[in-house]
Design a protein around this motif. Structure first.
Motif, short mmCIF file in Angstrom:
data_model
loop_
_atom_site.label_atom_id
_atom_site.label_comp_id
_atom_site.label_asym_id
_atom_site.label_seq_id
_atom_site.Cartn_x
_atom_site.Cartn_y
_atom_site.Cartn_z
N ARG A 145 0.82 -1.22 0.00
CA ARG A 145 0.00 0.00 0.00
C ARG A 145 0.85 1.26 0.00
O ARG A 145 0.58 2.20 -0.76
CB ARG A 145 -0.91 0.00 1.24
CG ARG A 145 -1.93 1.12 1.27
CD ARG A 145 -2.81 1.03 2.52
NE ARG A 145 -2.03 1.35 3.72
CZ ARG A 145 -1.83 2.60 4.16
NH1 ARG A 145 -2.31 3.62 3.48
NH2 ARG A 145 -1.12 2.81 5.24
N VAL A 146 1.92 1.29 0.83
CA VAL A 146 2.74 2.49 0.99
C VAL A 146 3.84 2.55 -0.06
O VAL A 146 4.19 3.62 -0.58
CB VAL A 146 3.34 2.54 2.41
CG1 VAL A 146 4.25 3.75 2.58
CG2 VAL A 146 2.23 2.56 3.45
N GLY A 147 4.42 1.38 -0.38
CA GLY A 147 5.46 1.32 -1.42
C GLY A 147 6.88 1.36 -0.91
O GLY A 147 7.81 1.21 -1.71
N THR A 148 7.07 1.57 0.41
CA THR A 148 8.42 1.57 0.96
C THR A 148 8.45 0.82 2.28
O THR A 148 7.44 0.75 3.00
CB THR A 148 8.94 3.01 1.21
OG1 THR A 148 8.13 3.62 2.22
CG2 THR A 148 8.89 3.84 -0.06
N VAL A 149 9.64 0.29 2.59
CA VAL A 149 9.82 -0.41 3.86
C VAL A 149 9.70 0.57 5.02
O VAL A 149 9.05 0.29 6.04
CB VAL A 149 11.18 -1.14 3.88
CG1 VAL A 149 11.49 -1.63 5.30
CG2 VAL A 149 11.17 -2.31 2.90
N SER A 150 10.33 1.73 4.88
CA SER A 150 10.32 2.71 5.97
C SER A 150 8.90 3.22 6.25
O SER A 150 8.50 3.41 7.40
CB SER A 150 11.25 3.87 5.66
OG SER A 150 10.86 4.50 4.45
N GLY A 151 8.13 3.43 5.17
CA GLY A 151 6.74 3.89 5.34
C GLY A 151 5.88 2.85 6.03
O GLY A 151 5.08 3.18 6.91
N ALA A 152 6.04 1.59 5.62
CA ALA A 152 5.29 0.52 6.26
C ALA A 152 5.67 0.38 7.73
O ALA A 152 4.82 0.16 8.60
CB ALA A 152 5.51 -0.79 5.52
N ALA A 153 6.99 0.51 8.01
CA ALA A 153 7.45 0.41 9.40
C ALA A 153 6.84 1.50 10.25
O ALA A 153 6.46 1.27 11.41
CB ALA A 153 8.98 0.49 9.43
N GLY B 120 12.04 1.94 -3.72
CA GLY B 120 11.12 1.22 -2.84
C GLY B 120 10.74 -0.14 -3.39
O GLY B 120 11.52 -0.77 -4.11
N TYR B 121 9.53 -0.57 -3.05
CA TYR B 121 9.02 -1.90 -3.42
C TYR B 121 7.81 -1.70 -4.31
O TYR B 121 6.85 -1.00 -3.94
CB TYR B 121 8.61 -2.70 -2.18
CG TYR B 121 9.74 -3.33 -1.40
CD1 TYR B 121 9.58 -4.59 -0.82
CD2 TYR B 121 10.96 -2.70 -1.23
CE1 TYR B 121 10.61 -5.19 -0.09
CE2 TYR B 121 11.99 -3.28 -0.52
CZ TYR B 121 11.80 -4.52 0.06
OH TYR B 121 12.82 -5.11 0.79
N THR B 122 7.83 -2.35 -5.49
CA THR B 122 6.68 -2.33 -6.39
C THR B 122 6.04 -3.71 -6.39
O THR B 122 6.74 -4.71 -6.61
CB THR B 122 7.11 -1.97 -7.82
OG1 THR B 122 7.70 -0.68 -7.82
CG2 THR B 122 5.89 -1.97 -8.76
N PRO B 123 4.70 -3.81 -6.15
CA PRO B 123 4.06 -5.13 -6.10
C PRO B 123 4.15 -5.85 -7.45
O PRO B 123 3.98 -5.24 -8.51
CB PRO B 123 2.60 -4.82 -5.76
CG PRO B 123 2.64 -3.45 -5.16
CD PRO B 123 3.76 -2.72 -5.84
N THR B 124 4.46 -7.13 -7.38
CA THR B 124 4.32 -7.99 -8.56
C THR B 124 2.84 -8.29 -8.74
O THR B 124 1.99 -7.77 -8.00
CB THR B 124 5.10 -9.29 -8.35
OG1 THR B 124 4.53 -9.98 -7.24
CG2 THR B 124 6.57 -9.03 -8.08
N GLU B 125 2.52 -9.15 -9.70
CA GLU B 125 1.11 -9.55 -9.88
C GLU B 125 0.58 -10.18 -8.61
O GLU B 125 -0.55 -9.88 -8.17
CB GLU B 125 0.98 -10.52 -11.06
CG GLU B 125 -0.47 -10.90 -11.34
CD GLU B 125 -0.60 -11.83 -12.55
OE1 GLU B 125 -1.71 -12.33 -12.77
OE2 GLU B 125 0.41 -12.02 -13.25
#
Length: 294
Positions: free
Chosen positions: A17-25, A57-62
């Motif tokens: 949802r957020v796209g980053t590890v730091s944001g999720a943390a 950051g992190y982009t969701p795969t399918e």
């Protein structure tokens, strides 16, 4: 495959949802290393990559996008559930559970008839039993009890009225054994009593203290059986005035005595006491008790 670690799923959802590890943390209130560990563990368990990792950051795969969709739907459902739960007590609808002794049906029914007429969405469950219902376990919203003041912790208790008891007989009994002229004229009469002489009811204590044991010729453990025995002419019996005063089969031979009285109590749990539904029920019961002058 069973998902047993919901923390990992929640963490991965927040990353998607957020796209980053730091944001999720930050959202979850955990260290960023915990986020990475949860995501890696979940991907290992699923056997697939949920995210493409890159400097931004992190982009969701399918598969990650599917997790995001399910996670969003689940979060929405929990939010709706929380809103329903928090508002349930504020609504004048749904189930209202009242428990009391059977004798109080003549009080409870008119009170609840008025309440349900004002609030048609209410559904009443009325439970009569000798046992004490556990309000803290949700067995009832309102309990009406007689006798000593209830002392369970976290309950709100107020007096509803006085349970007045008189001594009654059937017409057949009086024809056979005569009518006593009062408390001093009970010698030789037959009594209906409890199944134990250790009863805590004040009128049964009076009976045990003032009348010989052999005068109690019928014993029963509940008021319904004692009532039936009085109507059948087996003996003189102590009955609540509320229940017996309008029954043409019965004659009051000794009026209520102060030492036979016991209070009625309204009991609610502190967590539900101030909800509109419970407050409305208490108001209706008090109004009905006032009309009956108990």
């Amino acid at each position: 495959m069973r998902f047993e670690n919901w923390d990992e799923i929640r963490t991965a959802y927040q990353v998607a949802r957020v796209g980053t590890v730091s944001g999720a943390a930050e959202v979850l209130g955990v260290h960023h290393a915990t986020v990475i560990r949860h995501v890696d563990a979940l991907e290992g368990r699923l056997g697939t990559k949920l995210f493409q990792r890159h400097p931004r950051g992190y982009t969701p795969t399918e598969a990650g996008s599917q997790l995001l969709a399910v996670g969003q739907a689940t979060e929405d459902q929990f939010s709706q559930l929380a809103a329903r739960i928090s508002g349930a007590g504020e609504e004048m609808r749904g189930e209202l559970i009242i428990t009391s002794l059977p004798v109080l049906g003549g009080l409870v029914m008119p009170a609840m008839a008025d309440l349900m007429h004002q609030h048609p969405a209410l559904v009443l469950r009325y439970i009569t039993d000798q046992r004490v219902f556990r309000l803290e376990y949700g067995e009832a919203h309102v309990a009406i009890r007689a006798g000593a003041r209830p002392t369970e912790p976290d309950n709100v208790v107020s007096q509803l009225g006085i349970n007045r008891t008189a001594l009654y007989a059937s017409h057949a009994y009086l024809e056979r054994y005569g009518r006593p002229k009062g408390l001093d004229d009970l010698s030789g009469h037959r009594f209906i009593g409890p199944d134990t002489r250790d009863s805590r009811a004040p009128f049964f204590r009076w009976l045990a203290q003032t009348q010989p044991t052999e005068s109690v010729v019928f014993m029963a453990n509940e008021i319904a059986s004692q009532f039936t025995a009085v109507v059948a002419g087996l003996g003189l019996g102590f009955l609540p005035v509320l229940q017996a005063q309008d029954d043409p089969r019965l004659v009051e031979v000794v009026p209520p005595q102060p030492e036979w009285d016991s209070p009625f109590w309204l009991v609610t749990h502190v967590d539900l006491h101030r909800t509109p539904k419970v407050q409305a029920a208490l108001k209706a019961l008090r109004a009905a008790a006032g009309k009956l002058e108990i």
